[in-house]
Design a protein around this motif. Structure first.
Motif, PDB file in Angstrom:
ATOM      1  N   THR A   8      -4.268  -4.144  27.897  1.00 20.89           N
ATOM      2  CA  THR A   8      -4.833  -3.427  26.765  1.00 20.89           C
ATOM      3  C   THR A   8      -3.745  -3.087  25.764  1.00 20.89           C
ATOM      4  OG1 THR A   8      -6.503  -2.463  28.201  1.00 20.89           O
ATOM      5  CG2 THR A   8      -6.130  -1.381  26.103  1.00 20.89           C
ATOM      6  N   GLU A   9      -2.604  -2.649  26.257  1.00 20.02           N
ATOM      7  CA  GLU A   9      -1.501  -2.292  25.366  1.00 20.02           C
ATOM      8  C   GLU A   9      -0.977  -3.509  24.621  1.00 20.02           C
ATOM      9  OE1 GLU A   9       3.006  -0.867  25.861  1.00 20.02           O
ATOM     10  OE2 GLU A   9       1.547   0.295  26.979  1.00 20.02           O
ATOM     11  N   ARG A  10      -0.916  -4.631  25.267  1.00 24.03           N
ATOM     12  CA  ARG A  10      -0.391  -5.840  24.632  1.00 24.03           C
ATOM     13  C   ARG A  10      -1.335  -6.381  23.567  1.00 24.03           C
ATOM     14  NH1 ARG A  10       0.750  -8.255  30.220  1.00 24.03           N
ATOM     15  NH2 ARG A  10       2.440  -6.932  30.884  1.00 24.03           N
ATOM     16  N   ARG A  11      -2.610  -6.091  23.701  1.00 25.30           N
ATOM     17  CA  ARG A  11      -3.582  -6.594  22.732  1.00 25.30           C
ATOM     18  C   ARG A  11      -3.629  -5.774  21.458  1.00 25.30           C
ATOM     19  NH1 ARG A  11      -8.307  -7.466  26.894  1.00 25.30           N
ATOM     20  NH2 ARG A  11      -8.383  -5.244  26.561  1.00 25.30           N
ATOM     21  N   SER A  12      -3.078  -4.562  21.484  1.00 25.57           N
ATOM     22  CA  SER A  12      -3.175  -3.706  20.318  1.00 25.57           C
ATOM     23  C   SER A  12      -1.844  -3.634  19.574  1.00 25.57           C
ATOM     24  CB  SER A  12      -3.612  -2.297  20.721  1.00 25.57           C
ATOM     25  OG  SER A  12      -2.622  -1.695  21.513  1.00 25.57           O
ATOM     26  N   VAL A  13      -1.936  -3.229  18.306  1.00 24.19           N
ATOM     27  CA  VAL A  13      -0.760  -3.055  17.471  1.00 24.19           C
ATOM     28  C   VAL A  13      -0.620  -1.564  17.204  1.00 24.19           C
ATOM     29  CG1 VAL A  13       0.310  -3.582  15.255  1.00 24.19           C
ATOM     30  CG2 VAL A  13      -1.114  -5.283  16.377  1.00 24.19           C
ATOM     31  N   ASN A  14       0.468  -0.983  17.656  1.00 20.46           N
ATOM     32  CA  ASN A  14       0.712   0.436  17.485  1.00 20.46           C
ATOM     33  C   ASN A  14       1.529   0.643  16.214  1.00 20.46           C
ATOM     34  OD1 ASN A  14       1.383   3.111  17.693  1.00 20.46           O
ATOM     35  ND2 ASN A  14       2.076   2.986  19.809  1.00 20.46           N
ATOM     36  N   SER A  15       0.956   1.293  15.219  1.00 18.82           N
ATOM     37  CA  SER A  15       1.636   1.487  13.939  1.00 18.82           C
ATOM     38  C   SER A  15       2.883   2.342  14.054  1.00 18.82           C
ATOM     39  CB  SER A  15       0.689   2.140  12.938  1.00 18.82           C
ATOM     40  OG  SER A  15      -0.364   1.269  12.638  1.00 18.82           O
ATOM     41  N   SER A  16       2.942   3.212  15.035  1.00 23.42           N
ATOM     42  CA  SER A  16       4.116   4.060  15.178  1.00 23.42           C
ATOM     43  C   SER A  16       5.292   3.300  15.806  1.00 23.42           C
ATOM     44  CB  SER A  16       3.790   5.308  16.006  1.00 23.42           C
ATOM     45  OG  SER A  16       3.413   4.942  17.308  1.00 23.42           O
ATOM     46  N   GLN A  17       5.036   2.113  16.326  1.00 21.50           N
ATOM     47  CA  GLN A  17       6.094   1.252  16.852  1.00 21.50           C
ATOM     48  C   GLN A  17       6.397   0.181  15.810  1.00 21.50           C
ATOM     49  OE1 GLN A  17       7.675   1.816  19.714  1.00 21.50           O
ATOM     50  NE2 GLN A  17       6.373   3.583  20.091  1.00 21.50           N
ATOM     51  N   GLU A  18       7.404   0.450  14.977  1.00 24.19           N
ATOM     52  CA  GLU A  18       7.688  -0.428  13.850  1.00 24.19           C
ATOM     53  C   GLU A  18       7.980  -1.868  14.271  1.00 24.19           C
ATOM     54  OE1 GLU A  18      10.689  -0.580  10.095  1.00 24.19           O
ATOM     55  OE2 GLU A  18       9.855   1.347  10.714  1.00 24.19           O
ATOM     56  N   TYR A  19       8.589  -2.063  15.443  1.00 25.54           N
ATOM     57  CA  TYR A  19       8.900  -3.423  15.881  1.00 25.54           C
ATOM     58  C   TYR A  19       7.637  -4.238  16.129  1.00 25.54           C
ATOM     59  CZ  TYR A  19       7.945  -1.869  20.673  1.00 25.54           C
ATOM     60  OH  TYR A  19       7.342  -1.387  21.799  1.00 25.54           O
ATOM     61  N   GLU A  20       6.549  -3.583  16.559  1.00 32.49           N
ATOM     62  CA  GLU A  20       5.289  -4.304  16.763  1.00 32.49           C
ATOM     63  C   GLU A  20       4.715  -4.769  15.438  1.00 32.49           C
ATOM     64  OE1 GLU A  20       2.349  -2.386  19.170  1.00 32.49           O
ATOM     65  OE2 GLU A  20       3.777  -1.898  20.740  1.00 32.49           O
ATOM     66  N   VAL A  21       4.742  -3.886  14.447  1.00 31.79           N
ATOM     67  CA  VAL A  21       4.224  -4.226  13.120  1.00 31.79           C
ATOM     68  C   VAL A  21       5.086  -5.313  12.491  1.00 31.79           C
ATOM     69  CG1 VAL A  21       3.726  -3.332  10.814  1.00 31.79           C
ATOM     70  CG2 VAL A  21       3.266  -1.915  12.828  1.00 31.79           C
ATOM     71  N   ARG A  22       6.409  -5.169  12.602  1.00 30.88           N
ATOM     72  CA  ARG A  22       7.332  -6.152  12.020  1.00 30.88           C
ATOM     73  C   ARG A  22       7.159  -7.520  12.666  1.00 30.88           C
ATOM     74  NH1 ARG A  22      11.803  -3.242  12.255  1.00 30.88           N
ATOM     75  NH2 ARG A  22      12.275  -3.927  14.371  1.00 30.88           N
ATOM     76  N   TYR A  23       6.993  -7.552  13.997  1.00 32.28           N
ATOM     77  CA  TYR A  23       6.792  -8.828  14.702  1.00 32.28           C
ATOM     78  C   TYR A  23       5.540  -9.528  14.197  1.00 32.28           C
ATOM     79  CZ  TYR A  23       5.266 -12.097  18.245  1.00 32.28           C
ATOM     80  OH  TYR A  23       4.806 -13.229  18.871  1.00 32.28           O
ATOM     81  N   LEU A  24       4.435  -8.788  14.112  1.00 34.58           N
ATOM     82  CA  LEU A  24       3.180  -9.400  13.676  1.00 34.58           C
ATOM     83  C   LEU A  24       3.272  -9.846  12.220  1.00 34.58           C
ATOM     84  CD1 LEU A  24       0.373 -10.163  14.624  1.00 34.58           C
ATOM     85  CD2 LEU A  24      -0.424  -7.916  13.894  1.00 34.58           C
ATOM     86  N   ALA A  25       3.933  -9.054  11.385  1.00 34.78           N
ATOM     87  CA  ALA A  25       4.102  -9.412   9.976  1.00 34.78           C
ATOM     88  C   ALA A  25       4.907 -10.705   9.841  1.00 34.78           C
ATOM     89  CB  ALA A  25       4.787  -8.280   9.221  1.00 34.78           C
ATOM     90  N   GLU A  26       5.989 -10.834  10.593  1.00 37.47           N
ATOM     91  CA  GLU A  26       6.809 -12.050  10.537  1.00 37.47           C
ATOM     92  C   GLU A  26       6.036 -13.244  11.079  1.00 37.47           C
ATOM     93  OE1 GLU A  26      10.527 -11.301  12.502  1.00 37.47           O
ATOM     94  OE2 GLU A  26      11.121  -9.798  11.022  1.00 37.47           O
ATOM     95  N   LYS A  27       5.275 -13.020  12.131  1.00 34.54           N
ATOM     96  CA  LYS A  27       4.496 -14.097  12.738  1.00 34.54           C
ATOM     97  C   LYS A  27       3.475 -14.660  11.748  1.00 34.54           C
ATOM     98  CE  LYS A  27       1.220 -14.969  16.460  1.00 34.54           C
ATOM     99  NZ  LYS A  27       0.453 -14.382  17.557  1.00 34.54           N
ATOM    100  N   LEU A  28       2.851 -13.767  10.972  1.00 36.95           N
ATOM    101  CA  LEU A  28       1.799 -14.187  10.044  1.00 36.95           C
ATOM    102  C   LEU A  28       2.324 -14.473   8.642  1.00 36.95           C
ATOM    103  CD1 LEU A  28      -0.950 -11.663  11.153  1.00 36.95           C
ATOM    104  CD2 LEU A  28      -0.755 -14.073  11.776  1.00 36.95           C
ATOM    105  N   GLY A  29       3.594 -14.174   8.388  1.00 36.40           N
ATOM    106  CA  GLY A  29       4.184 -14.437   7.082  1.00 36.40           C
ATOM    107  C   GLY A  29       3.695 -13.482   6.003  1.00 36.40           C
ATOM    108  N   VAL A  30       3.458 -12.231   6.379  1.00 33.62           N
ATOM    109  CA  VAL A  30       3.020 -11.218   5.419  1.00 33.62           C
ATOM    110  C   VAL A  30       3.931  -9.997   5.548  1.00 33.62           C
ATOM    111  CG1 VAL A  30       0.618 -11.989   5.430  1.00 33.62           C
ATOM    112  CG2 VAL A  30       1.344 -10.236   7.045  1.00 33.62           C
ATOM    113  N   SER A  31       3.700  -8.996   4.699  1.00 34.14           N
ATOM    114  CA  SER A  31       4.502  -7.783   4.758  1.00 34.14           C
ATOM    115  C   SER A  31       3.942  -6.819   5.800  1.00 34.14           C
ATOM    116  CB  SER A  31       4.505  -7.094   3.393  1.00 34.14           C
ATOM    117  OG  SER A  31       3.217  -6.582   3.102  1.00 34.14           O
TER     118      SER A  31
END
Length: 61
Positions: A8-31
């Motif tokens: 469950t934790e791996r499927r969600s993106v936690n906004s307070s964990q900046e590395y999770e947001v940054r990883y997904l942003a880089e993966k998708l090529g967005v900010s």
């Protein structure tokens, strides 16, 4: 045998964990801001829902 984190934790993106947001942003090529906007627009923290929203939005442009 124990594993770290739950599925469950791996499927969600936690906004307070900046590395999770940054990883997904880089993966998708967005900010990182686009990830936050997608989370608000979909009302979901689910990684697949956010990825689908951004991919569909990019196709429309």
């Amino acid at each position: 045998m124990s594993t770290r984190g739950s599925k469950t934790e791996r499927r969600s993106v936690n906004s307070s964990q900046e590395y999770e947001v940054r990883y997904l942003a880089e993966k998708l090529g967005v900010s990182s801001q686009a990830i936050g906007g997608a989370k608000r627009a979909t009302g979901s923290n689910d990684r697949k829902v956010i990825e689908k929203y951004i991919k569909d939005k990019n196709k429309a442009n």
